[in-house]
Design a protein around this motif. Sequence first.
Motif, PDB file in Angstrom:
ATOM      1  N   ILE A   1      11.661   4.728   3.461  1.00 17.96           N
ATOM      2  CA  ILE A   1      10.840   3.815   4.254  1.00 17.96           C
ATOM      3  C   ILE A   1      10.405   4.432   5.582  1.00 17.96           C
ATOM      4  O   ILE A   1       9.278   4.223   6.041  1.00 17.96           O
ATOM      5  CB  ILE A   1      11.612   2.501   4.512  1.00 17.96           C
ATOM      6  CG1 ILE A   1      12.021   1.843   3.188  1.00 17.96           C
ATOM      7  CG2 ILE A   1      10.753   1.537   5.334  1.00 17.96           C
ATOM      8  CD1 ILE A   1      10.873   1.495   2.294  1.00 17.96           C
ATOM      9  N   ASP A   2      11.289   5.214   6.202  1.00 13.86           N
ATOM     10  CA  ASP A   2      10.952   5.817   7.490  1.00 13.86           C
ATOM     11  C   ASP A   2       9.704   6.693   7.415  1.00 13.86           C
ATOM     12  O   ASP A   2       8.940   6.791   8.379  1.00 13.86           O
ATOM     13  CB  ASP A   2      12.121   6.661   8.010  1.00 13.86           C
ATOM     14  CG  ASP A   2      13.303   5.800   8.433  1.00 13.86           C
ATOM     15  OD1 ASP A   2      13.092   4.589   8.626  1.00 13.86           O
ATOM     16  OD2 ASP A   2      14.415   6.333   8.563  1.00 13.86           O
ATOM     17  N   PHE A   3       9.503   7.343   6.281  1.00 24.39           N
ATOM     18  CA  PHE A   3       8.322   8.197   6.120  1.00 24.39           C
ATOM     19  C   PHE A   3       7.050   7.382   6.320  1.00 24.39           C
ATOM     20  O   PHE A   3       6.099   7.835   6.977  1.00 24.39           O
ATOM     21  CB  PHE A   3       8.314   8.830   4.724  1.00 24.39           C
ATOM     22  CG  PHE A   3       7.099   9.680   4.447  1.00 24.39           C
ATOM     23  CD1 PHE A   3       7.097  11.029   4.753  1.00 24.39           C
ATOM     24  CD2 PHE A   3       5.949   9.125   3.888  1.00 24.39           C
ATOM     25  CE1 PHE A   3       5.967  11.811   4.512  1.00 24.39           C
ATOM     26  CE2 PHE A   3       4.818   9.897   3.642  1.00 24.39           C
ATOM     27  CZ  PHE A   3       4.833  11.241   3.952  1.00 24.39           C
ATOM     28  N   TYR A   4       7.027   6.161   5.764  1.00 23.80           N
ATOM     29  CA  TYR A   4       5.819   5.329   5.817  1.00 23.80           C
ATOM     30  C   TYR A   4       5.650   4.638   7.166  1.00 23.80           C
ATOM     31  O   TYR A   4       4.516   4.477   7.639  1.00 23.80           O
ATOM     32  CB  TYR A   4       5.868   4.290   4.701  1.00 23.80           C
ATOM     33  CG  TYR A   4       5.873   4.890   3.317  1.00 23.80           C
ATOM     34  CD1 TYR A   4       4.704   5.369   2.733  1.00 23.80           C
ATOM     35  CD2 TYR A   4       7.060   5.005   2.597  1.00 23.80           C
ATOM     36  CE1 TYR A   4       4.710   5.931   1.467  1.00 23.80           C
ATOM     37  CE2 TYR A   4       7.078   5.558   1.321  1.00 23.80           C
ATOM     38  CZ  TYR A   4       5.905   6.026   0.768  1.00 23.80           C
ATOM     39  OH  TYR A   4       5.922   6.599  -0.491  1.00 23.80           O
ATOM     40  N   THR A   5       6.734   4.214   7.781  1.00 18.54           N
ATOM     41  CA  THR A   5       6.611   3.501   9.047  1.00 18.54           C
ATOM     42  C   THR A   5       6.369   4.447  10.221  1.00 18.54           C
ATOM     43  O   THR A   5       5.606   4.138  11.131  1.00 18.54           O
ATOM     44  CB  THR A   5       7.867   2.648   9.322  1.00 18.54           C
ATOM     45  OG1 THR A   5       9.029   3.483   9.303  1.00 18.54           O
ATOM     46  CG2 THR A   5       8.015   1.551   8.281  1.00 18.54           C
TER      47      THR A   5
ATOM     48  N   HIS B   1       0.818  -1.216   0.000  1.00 17.75           N
ATOM     49  CA  HIS B   1       0.000   0.000   0.000  1.00 17.75           C
ATOM     50  C   HIS B   1       0.850   1.263   0.000  1.00 17.75           C
ATOM     51  O   HIS B   1       0.368   2.336  -0.371  1.00 17.75           O
ATOM     52  CB  HIS B   1      -0.940   0.004   1.210  1.00 17.75           C
ATOM     53  CG  HIS B   1      -2.012  -1.029   1.129  1.00 17.75           C
ATOM     54  ND1 HIS B   1      -2.905  -1.262   2.154  1.00 17.75           N
ATOM     55  CD2 HIS B   1      -2.341  -1.911   0.150  1.00 17.75           C
ATOM     56  CE1 HIS B   1      -3.731  -2.234   1.815  1.00 17.75           C
ATOM     57  NE2 HIS B   1      -3.397  -2.649   0.598  1.00 17.75           N
ATOM     58  N   CYS B   2       2.114   1.134   0.400  1.00 17.16           N
ATOM     59  CA  CYS B   2       3.007   2.303   0.393  1.00 17.16           C
ATOM     60  C   CYS B   2       3.307   2.775  -1.026  1.00 17.16           C
ATOM     61  O   CYS B   2       3.715   3.924  -1.226  1.00 17.16           O
ATOM     62  CB  CYS B   2       4.322   1.967   1.100  1.00 17.16           C
ATOM     63  SG  CYS B   2       4.132   1.588   2.853  1.00 17.16           S
ATOM     64  N   SER B   3       3.130   1.898  -2.001  1.00 22.64           N
ATOM     65  CA  SER B   3       3.469   2.246  -3.383  1.00 22.64           C
ATOM     66  C   SER B   3       2.444   3.159  -4.034  1.00 22.64           C
ATOM     67  O   SER B   3       2.671   3.672  -5.130  1.00 22.64           O
ATOM     68  CB  SER B   3       3.621   0.972  -4.228  1.00 22.64           C
ATOM     69  OG  SER B   3       2.386   0.274  -4.315  1.00 22.64           O
ATOM     70  N   ASP B   4       1.302   3.378  -3.360  1.00 21.02           N
ATOM     71  CA  ASP B   4       0.242   4.221  -3.909  1.00 21.02           C
ATOM     72  C   ASP B   4      -0.227   5.191  -2.820  1.00 21.02           C
ATOM     73  O   ASP B   4      -0.694   4.747  -1.767  1.00 21.02           O
ATOM     74  CB  ASP B   4      -0.928   3.349  -4.380  1.00 21.02           C
ATOM     75  CG  ASP B   4      -2.047   4.158  -5.007  1.00 21.02           C
ATOM     76  OD1 ASP B   4      -2.834   4.763  -4.246  1.00 21.02           O
ATOM     77  OD2 ASP B   4      -2.143   4.181  -6.243  1.00 21.02           O
ATOM     78  N   PRO B   5      -0.102   6.493  -3.038  1.00 20.48           N
ATOM     79  CA  PRO B   5      -0.477   7.469  -1.994  1.00 20.48           C
ATOM     80  C   PRO B   5      -1.917   7.315  -1.507  1.00 20.48           C
ATOM     81  O   PRO B   5      -2.192   7.446  -0.310  1.00 20.48           O
ATOM     82  CB  PRO B   5      -0.276   8.815  -2.691  1.00 20.48           C
ATOM     83  CG  PRO B   5       0.744   8.553  -3.748  1.00 20.48           C
ATOM     84  CD  PRO B   5       0.463   7.162  -4.226  1.00 20.48           C
ATOM     85  N   GLY B   6      -2.843   7.021  -2.439  1.00 19.44           N
ATOM     86  CA  GLY B   6      -4.243   6.857  -2.052  1.00 19.44           C
ATOM     87  C   GLY B   6      -4.450   5.646  -1.160  1.00 19.44           C
ATOM     88  O   GLY B   6      -5.172   5.707  -0.155  1.00 19.44           O
ATOM     89  N   LYS B   7      -3.807   4.540  -1.506  1.00 20.71           N
ATOM     90  CA  LYS B   7      -3.938   3.327  -0.696  1.00 20.71           C
ATOM     91  C   LYS B   7      -3.298   3.517   0.672  1.00 20.71           C
ATOM     92  O   LYS B   7      -3.805   3.035   1.690  1.00 20.71           O
ATOM     93  CB  LYS B   7      -3.297   2.140  -1.417  1.00 20.71           C
ATOM     94  CG  LYS B   7      -4.053   1.665  -2.639  1.00 20.71           C
ATOM     95  CD  LYS B   7      -3.360   0.475  -3.282  1.00 20.71           C
ATOM     96  CE  LYS B   7      -4.116  -0.012  -4.507  1.00 20.71           C
ATOM     97  NZ  LYS B   7      -3.408  -1.157  -5.168  1.00 20.71           N
ATOM     98  N   TYR B   8      -2.178   4.220   0.696  1.00 19.47           N
ATOM     99  CA  TYR B   8      -1.495   4.451   1.974  1.00 19.47           C
ATOM    100  C   TYR B   8      -2.363   5.320   2.891  1.00 19.47           C
ATOM    101  O   TYR B   8      -2.510   5.025   4.083  1.00 19.47           O
ATOM    102  CB  TYR B   8      -0.149   5.118   1.736  1.00 19.47           C
ATOM    103  CG  TYR B   8       0.620   5.392   3.005  1.00 19.47           C
ATOM    104  CD1 TYR B   8       1.104   4.352   3.798  1.00 19.47           C
ATOM    105  CD2 TYR B   8       0.859   6.708   3.415  1.00 19.47           C
ATOM    106  CE1 TYR B   8       1.801   4.609   4.972  1.00 19.47           C
ATOM    107  CE2 TYR B   8       1.561   6.968   4.589  1.00 19.47           C
ATOM    108  CZ  TYR B   8       2.032   5.918   5.358  1.00 19.47           C
ATOM    109  OH  TYR B   8       2.718   6.170   6.525  1.00 19.47           O
ATOM    110  N   LEU B   9      -2.972   6.367   2.328  1.00 25.07           N
ATOM    111  CA  LEU B   9      -3.869   7.204   3.124  1.00 25.07           C
ATOM    112  C   LEU B   9      -5.057   6.392   3.626  1.00 25.07           C
ATOM    113  O   LEU B   9      -5.470   6.531   4.785  1.00 25.07           O
ATOM    114  CB  LEU B   9      -4.345   8.401   2.302  1.00 25.07           C
ATOM    115  CG  LEU B   9      -5.359   9.328   2.986  1.00 25.07           C
ATOM    116  CD1 LEU B   9      -4.815   9.867   4.310  1.00 25.07           C
ATOM    117  CD2 LEU B   9      -5.739  10.476   2.053  1.00 25.07           C
ATOM    118  N   SER B  10      -5.599   5.525   2.775  1.00 20.30           N
ATOM    119  CA  SER B  10      -6.709   4.659   3.201  1.00 20.30           C
ATOM    120  C   SER B  10      -6.300   3.773   4.369  1.00 20.30           C
ATOM    121  O   SER B  10      -7.086   3.546   5.300  1.00 20.30           O
ATOM    122  CB  SER B  10      -7.171   3.789   2.027  1.00 20.30           C
ATOM    123  OG  SER B  10      -7.700   4.577   0.986  1.00 20.30           O
TER     124      SER B  10
END
Length: 291
Positions: free
Chosen positions: A189-193, A143-152
């Motif tokens: 990666i740190d941004f997402y975790t 889901h990190c590969s897509d901004p919309g999925k990550y926000l979801s």
Amino acid sequence: MSVIFGQFVIGPPGSGKTTYCNAMCKFLEQMGRKVAVINIDPANENMEYVPSVDISELIKHEEVMLEYDLGPNGALIYCMEFLEANINWLITKVFNLKDYYLIFDCPGQVELYTHHKSVSSIVEKLTQNLVRLCSVHLIDSHHCSDPGKYLSSLILCTTTMLQIGLPHVNIMTKFDEMKKFKDQLAFNIDFYTEVLDLNYLLEKLDEDPFTTKYKKLNAALISLVEDYSLVSFIPLDVTNQALLLKVKNAIDKANGYIYGGNEPQDVQALLACAVGAVSETKNMSTIDSYF
């Protein structure tokens, strides 16, 4: 009456719940902990472990579909409502495992955790009977590969944390597979975790042809996540002992096991596992070095 500790493993379909339950069970057993996995997902047909308790003993998903002419999702909700109504069955099973550390493998239907009441009611009844649980929410790293999925995913985690009302640990699963799409990541990666400044994510959403038409909604959702400031993720590859140890330690703090657990540990097994994990940690000083 002694306190029973455990994990309540939740997450969307395909996030790796059953694989996690199997891997964490084996990892804890290596440390000398007595572990029992309880399957409360009536649609779980591919268990990699032998459950100590299985909801299919109480109600069967396929039978509900046939008897009441329901689809898979409707039948799953019916099964959870039936378990809620017959919670004493589960509580009795749990008391028979009072010397064990419990891992609950839960259904993947997200509405059960966002706004339906049965699962939160089941959790409440268990905690009232001295079962100390931590919800472990798994999210697929893809889901990190897509901004919309990550926000979801961030919204889902926030909503679930508020609805379930348990100490909560978010896990980013299938971390090893991020190698396949790391070039698609807009940030490190740190941004997402760690869920850092989401204004950068908002910029990416506004650049996307599909999500740019929802600028005001995107901004409102970003604001919601930041206002609660509840979400962060621990990365996990179930084959990596160091990451499993990090997840285990976070969960033990969340459910209070480190303060009240009384396990007959095999000290040599515990030390061997810890030494192996430390050795792996030395080889991955940062998350990025994992790639």
